[in-house]
Design a protein around this motif. Structure first.
Motif, PDB file in Angstrom:
ATOM      1  N   ASP A  50      -2.799 -15.048   1.575  1.00  0.00           N
ATOM      2  CA  ASP A  50      -3.968 -14.446   2.211  1.00  0.00           C
ATOM      3  C   ASP A  50      -4.654 -13.469   1.271  1.00  0.00           C
ATOM      4  O   ASP A  50      -4.007 -12.593   0.683  1.00  0.00           O
ATOM      5  CB  ASP A  50      -3.552 -13.715   3.490  1.00  0.00           C
ATOM      6  N   ARG A  51      -5.949 -13.587   1.182  1.00  0.00           N
ATOM      7  CA  ARG A  51      -6.722 -12.706   0.304  1.00  0.00           C
ATOM      8  C   ARG A  51      -6.619 -11.253   0.745  1.00  0.00           C
ATOM      9  O   ARG A  51      -6.451 -10.356  -0.089  1.00  0.00           O
ATOM     10  CB  ARG A  51      -8.179 -13.155   0.276  1.00  0.00           C
ATOM     11  N   ALA A  52      -6.691 -11.017   2.060  1.00  0.00           N
ATOM     12  CA  ALA A  52      -6.659  -9.635   2.543  1.00  0.00           C
ATOM     13  C   ALA A  52      -5.313  -8.974   2.287  1.00  0.00           C
ATOM     14  O   ALA A  52      -5.242  -7.785   1.965  1.00  0.00           O
ATOM     15  CB  ALA A  52      -6.979  -9.610   4.041  1.00  0.00           C
ATOM     16  N   ALA A  53      -4.243  -9.751   2.415  1.00  0.00           N
ATOM     17  CA  ALA A  53      -2.906  -9.184   2.256  1.00  0.00           C
ATOM     18  C   ALA A  53      -2.528  -8.999   0.797  1.00  0.00           C
ATOM     19  O   ALA A  53      -1.796  -8.052   0.457  1.00  0.00           O
ATOM     20  CB  ALA A  53      -1.877 -10.083   2.949  1.00  0.00           C
ATOM     21  N   ASP A  54      -2.995  -9.897  -0.075  1.00  0.00           N
ATOM     22  CA  ASP A  54      -2.615  -9.814  -1.490  1.00  0.00           C
ATOM     23  C   ASP A  54      -3.776 -10.308  -2.352  1.00  0.00           C
ATOM     24  O   ASP A  54      -3.753 -11.413  -2.892  1.00  0.00           O
ATOM     25  CB  ASP A  54      -1.354 -10.658  -1.742  1.00  0.00           C
ATOM     26  N   PRO A  55      -4.828  -9.481  -2.489  1.00  0.00           N
ATOM     27  CA  PRO A  55      -6.021  -9.933  -3.195  1.00  0.00           C
ATOM     28  C   PRO A  55      -5.773 -10.282  -4.662  1.00  0.00           C
ATOM     29  O   PRO A  55      -6.418 -11.181  -5.191  1.00  0.00           O
ATOM     30  CB  PRO A  55      -6.981  -8.746  -3.060  1.00  0.00           C
ATOM     31  N   GLY A  56      -4.841  -9.578  -5.298  1.00  0.00           N
ATOM     32  CA  GLY A  56      -4.556  -9.858  -6.702  1.00  0.00           C
ATOM     33  C   GLY A  56      -3.972 -11.246  -6.902  1.00  0.00           C
ATOM     34  O   GLY A  56      -4.442 -12.018  -7.752  1.00  0.00           O
ATOM     35  N   ARG A  57      -2.946 -11.594  -6.122  1.00  0.00           N
ATOM     36  CA  ARG A  57      -2.337 -12.917  -6.220  1.00  0.00           C
ATOM     37  C   ARG A  57      -3.330 -14.006  -5.820  1.00  0.00           C
ATOM     38  O   ARG A  57      -3.368 -15.088  -6.415  1.00  0.00           O
ATOM     39  CB  ARG A  57      -1.087 -13.014  -5.345  1.00  0.00           C
ATOM     40  N   TRP A  58      -4.128 -13.722  -4.786  1.00  0.00           N
ATOM     41  CA  TRP A  58      -5.112 -14.701  -4.334  1.00  0.00           C
ATOM     42  C   TRP A  58      -6.108 -15.014  -5.450  1.00  0.00           C
ATOM     43  O   TRP A  58      -6.423 -16.181  -5.714  1.00  0.00           O
ATOM     44  CB  TRP A  58      -5.836 -14.158  -3.108  1.00  0.00           C
ATOM     45  N   THR A  59      -6.596 -13.980  -6.126  1.00  0.00           N
ATOM     46  CA  THR A  59      -7.565 -14.185  -7.204  1.00  0.00           C
ATOM     47  C   THR A  59      -6.931 -14.916  -8.377  1.00  0.00           C
ATOM     48  O   THR A  59      -7.545 -15.813  -8.975  1.00  0.00           O
ATOM     49  CB  THR A  59      -8.145 -12.842  -7.662  1.00  0.00           C
ATOM     50  N   ARG A  60      -5.696 -14.561  -8.719  1.00  0.00           N
ATOM     51  CA  ARG A  60      -5.018 -15.264  -9.813  1.00  0.00           C
ATOM     52  C   ARG A  60      -4.829 -16.737  -9.467  1.00  0.00           C
ATOM     53  O   ARG A  60      -5.010 -17.612 -10.322  1.00  0.00           O
ATOM     54  CB  ARG A  60      -3.673 -14.603 -10.120  1.00  0.00           C
ATOM     55  N   ALA A  61      -4.497 -17.015  -8.211  1.00  0.00           N
ATOM     56  CA  ALA A  61      -4.349 -18.409  -7.781  1.00  0.00           C
ATOM     57  C   ALA A  61      -5.677 -19.148  -7.881  1.00  0.00           C
ATOM     58  O   ALA A  61      -5.720 -20.326  -8.253  1.00  0.00           O
ATOM     59  CB  ALA A  61      -3.807 -18.470  -6.358  1.00  0.00           C
ATOM     60  N   ALA A  62      -6.769 -18.463  -7.550  1.00  0.00           N
ATOM     61  CA  ALA A  62      -8.088 -19.096  -7.587  1.00  0.00           C
ATOM     62  C   ALA A  62      -8.446 -19.575  -8.984  1.00  0.00           C
ATOM     63  O   ALA A  62      -9.139 -20.588  -9.143  1.00  0.00           O
ATOM     64  CB  ALA A  62      -9.143 -18.123  -7.069  1.00  0.00           C
TER      65      ALA A  62
END
Length: 384
Positions: A50-62
Motif C-alpha cells: 500500500d502506498r499510504a502505509a509504505d510510500p518508499g517501498r511502493w515507489t521503489r516497486a513502481a
C-alpha cells in the motif's frame, strides 16, 4: 527513473533508443499504478503493498523492472502492470514511427498507451479496454500524465473499426490465434504484435507483417508471458489443469519419458507441445496423496485426462493412467518426440502464415533434405 532506464538497458543488452528513453521519462510509471499493488513475494505468491502505509517501498516497486498485479478476481490475478522491459520490447518489435496510426488492445493501467502516444502522437493512438472501470481509470491516468490518446471501452477481439486502417496493432495480452478483426483492420504493410499462449504454455511474442488481401506472415520471438485475453472468447491457460485422483476407468501403462521433460520449465519444448496438442493443460500435484509427484493432464474441450506418477525412487520409469476420448499423454509424448526429431527448435524458429481465407498455419524452420524448410506444426481454421 534513471534506475529503471538502467534496468531496461541491461535487460535489452543495449541502451534504449533515444525516442524510447524520452518516452519512458515523459510517462512516469508510478502515475499509472493504483494505491495498492501486489508484487511477487519471493515464495510463489504475491504480497500487498500500500502506498499510504509504505510510500518508499511502493515507489521503489513502481520503478523496478517487475510485474505488479493491480487486481485479483476470484483469488487469481486478473490485471497487472507488465514488466516495463516487456512493454518496451513489445513496442520495439512493433516499431511505431511518428505519424503511424496505432491500435492498442488491452489498455490496462494506460502506461503502454502513454508510451505509444509519446512515440507517435496522442491523436494517432487508439486503445481498447474491456472493463469500463479500468478504461475510465486509464483515461484519468493518461490525462494526469498529459497524454490524450483515444480510450475506447469494448472487446479487444473486435479491434476498433472506426479508426482503421492501422499501421500497427499491438496487444498487451496473449492469444492462441490472431483475431480476424485485427487482420482486417491492419493496413497492408502494417504490423501486428501480440503475446502468444496455449493451455499448455503461455510464452512467446508473435510479430506479423500484413500483406495484401488479408494475408500475413511473421515469426515468433522468445520473450513474453502475459495474461490471456479476457472476454467470452478468451482461451484457458497453460498449467490450468486440475490435479486429482486417477479414476478407476483409466487405462494404466508406463513411460520412460520424464514428466519434467514436457512440463518442467523448458519453454521451447512446452511451446511446441502447446501447438501440437491443442487444448491440453497440465498441473503438478506434490501433495503426496496420490503419488510422490503427479503430473495431471486435462483437456479444455473433452473429459479426457491423464496422470503421470513419479514414485519418489525410480526416475527412469513413470506410471501413466489416462482415459477419455483422447489419450492425452500419448499425444504429448508424440509431440515431444517430434520436437526432438526437429532438432529441439527454439521459439524463434517458428513462423506463422495467414492465408487470404483466414487460415492460420504455424510452421517450424527445420532441416529438410539437404537444406532447411518450414515444417507445418498446426493449422488453425478460418474464423469470421
Amino acid at each position: 527513473m534513471d534506475g529503471l532506464l538502467t534496468a531496461l538497458a541491461e535487460h535489452l543488452g543495449r541502451p534504449l533508443p533515444v525516442a524510447y528513453a524520452d518516452a519512458v521519462r515523459a510517462v512516469p510509471r508510478h502515475g499509472f499504478l493504483p494505491e495498492r499493488v501486489w508484487p511477487r513475494d519471493g515464495a510463489g505468491g504475491y504480497a500487498a503493498l500500500d502506498r499510504a502505509a509504505d510510500p518508499g517501498r511502493w515507489t521503489r516497486a513502481a520503478y523496478r523492472d517487475a510485474t505488479l498485479v493491480t487486481r485479483f478476481t476470484d483469488g487469481l490475478p486478473s490485471s497487472a502492470a507488465s514488466m516495463p522491459s516487456m512493454v518496451v520490447r513489445t513496442l520495439l518489435l512493433a516499431g511505431p514511427a511518428p505519424g503511424h496510426r496505432v491500435l492498442e488492445l488491452g489498455t490496462g493501467t494506460g502506461f503502454s498507451a502513454g508510451l505509444l502516444a509519446a512515440l507517435v502522437g496522442d491523436d494517432h493512438v487508439t486503445t481498447v479496454e474491456l472493463d469500463p472501470a479500468l478504461a475510465a481509470r486509464a483515461g484519468a491516468n493518461l490525462k494526469a500524465a498529459g497524454r490524450s490518446p483515444l480510450v475506447v471501452t469494448g472487446d479487444a477481439a473486435d479491434g476498433w473499426a472506426p479508426g482503421a486502417p492501422y499501421d500497427r496493432v499491438v496487444a498487451t495480452f496473449s492469444v492462441d490465434r490472431v483475431p480476424p478483426a485485427w487482420l482486417r483492420q491492419a493496413r497492408p504493410g502494417g504490423r501486428i504484435v501480440t503475446p502468444w499462449t496455449s493451455p499448455w504454455c503461455s510464452y512467446g511474442t508473435l510479430a506479423l507483417d500484413v500483406g495484401p488481401g488479408g494475408t500475413a506472415r511473421g515469426r515468433f520471438h522468445a520473450f513474453g508471458s502475459f495474461m490471456p485475453m479476457r472476454g467470452a472468447a478468451a482461451p484457458p491457460q497453460g498449467g490450468g489443469g486440475t490435479a486429482g485422483p486417477a479414476r478407476a476407468d483409466g487405462a494404466t501403462t508406463s513411460t520412460g519419458l520424464s514428466p519434467w521433460a514436457v512440463a518442467g520449465g523448458d519453454l521451447d519444448a512446452e511451446f511446441h507441445i502447446g501447438l501440437g496438442v491443442p487444448g491440453a493443460a497440465f498441473a503438478w500435484d506434490t501433495g503426496g496423496e496420490h503419488a510422490h509427484t503427479r503430473l495431471h493432464l486435462s483437456d479444455t474441450a473433452t473429459p479426457s485426462w491423464a496422470a503421470v506418477d513419479y514414485d519418489g525412487r525410480h526416475a527412469d520409469r513413470f506410471t501413466v493412467t489416462q482415459a477419455g476420448p483422447r489419450a492425452l499423454w500419448d499425444e504429448v509424448a508424440a509431440a515431444y518426440g517430434r520436437w526432438e526429431k526437429l532438432g529441439r527448435p527454439g521459439v524463434e524458429r517458428y513462423r506463422m502464415a495467414v492465408a487470404a481465407d483466414g487460415t492460420q498455419t504455424v510452421a517450424v524452420v527445420a532441416a529438410v533434405g539437404d537444406g532447411t524448410g518450414e515444417v507445418p506444426v498446426r493449422t488453425l481454421p478460418a474464423c469470421r
